[in-house]
Write a protein that holds these residues in place. Sequence first.
Motif, PDB file in Angstrom:
ATOM      1  N   GLU A 155       0.823  -1.214   0.000  1.00 47.94           N
ATOM      2  CA  GLU A 155       0.000   0.000   0.000  1.00 47.94           C
ATOM      3  C   GLU A 155       0.857   1.263   0.000  1.00 47.94           C
ATOM      4  O   GLU A 155       0.438   2.297  -0.498  1.00 47.94           O
ATOM      5  N   ASP A 156       2.065   1.179   0.563  1.00 52.08           N
ATOM      6  CA  ASP A 156       2.898   2.365   0.733  1.00 52.08           C
ATOM      7  C   ASP A 156       4.175   2.391  -0.105  1.00 52.08           C
ATOM      8  O   ASP A 156       4.780   3.445  -0.266  1.00 52.08           O
ATOM      9  N   GLU A 157       4.619   1.254  -0.604  1.00 47.84           N
ATOM     10  CA  GLU A 157       5.914   1.163  -1.273  1.00 47.84           C
ATOM     11  C   GLU A 157       5.767   0.537  -2.656  1.00 47.84           C
ATOM     12  O   GLU A 157       4.848  -0.233  -2.904  1.00 47.84           O
ATOM     13  N   ASP A 167      -0.248   2.835  -8.194  1.00 47.62           N
ATOM     14  CA  ASP A 167      -1.525   3.404  -7.759  1.00 47.62           C
ATOM     15  C   ASP A 167      -2.687   2.622  -8.357  1.00 47.62           C
ATOM     16  O   ASP A 167      -3.677   2.342  -7.679  1.00 47.62           O
ATOM     17  N   ARG A 213      -2.731  -1.095  -6.893  1.00 46.68           N
ATOM     18  CA  ARG A 213      -3.142  -1.127  -5.482  1.00 46.68           C
ATOM     19  C   ARG A 213      -4.648  -1.208  -5.325  1.00 46.68           C
ATOM     20  O   ARG A 213      -5.142  -1.613  -4.272  1.00 46.68           O
ATOM     21  N   THR A 236       3.292  -3.005   8.029  1.00 46.38           N
ATOM     22  CA  THR A 236       2.071  -2.280   7.676  1.00 46.38           C
ATOM     23  C   THR A 236       1.926  -1.086   8.596  1.00 46.38           C
ATOM     24  O   THR A 236       2.625  -0.966   9.598  1.00 46.38           O
ATOM     25  N   ASP A 237       1.017  -0.189   8.258  1.00 46.99           N
ATOM     26  CA  ASP A 237       0.796   0.992   9.110  1.00 46.99           C
ATOM     27  C   ASP A 237       0.602   0.565  10.548  1.00 46.99           C
ATOM     28  O   ASP A 237      -0.115  -0.385  10.842  1.00 46.99           O
TER      29      ASP A 237
END
Length: 141
Positions: free
Chosen positions: A40-42, A63, A66, A137-138
């Motif tokens: 999601e972030d990388e 993008d 995802r 993850t977050d």
Amino acid sequence: MSDETELETETIDETLAEELLSVSRTAVGDELRSITYFTEDEVEQIYLRSDLEQTADLVGFADHERLGFRSQSAYRNTQLGEYQATVRMFENGYLSRVIRGPHGVWVTTDDMSMDRFKELTTATKSVLDDHVDTVSTDGDD
């Protein structure tokens, strides 16, 4: 292999990158164009065939790919069975995306048979499943 460009990995675990390259080369052979890992972030490209230019918009691709983290739920409980992979056809090749848990990979290839896409999907899913615990993850510190 003289037609390969293995890229230095910064985000992805080196063992995971090596395993993804190995299973992709085994399933796809010389038709392999590129391998890109994402969460999601990388996003990180871990392989690019040497005859290709590094001009792809990885962030833009990521993008779009995802969206698969969220859209997989649309296919749950259908008569099609469990979601396996997405294959996209382009003028100069194919993109195959596999997502497992918090991470995924897209592999670009030249033309090849559907059986080889299935082999690639099975092998990639296995590697991603084996490394699902290595993904931060977050909220992870």
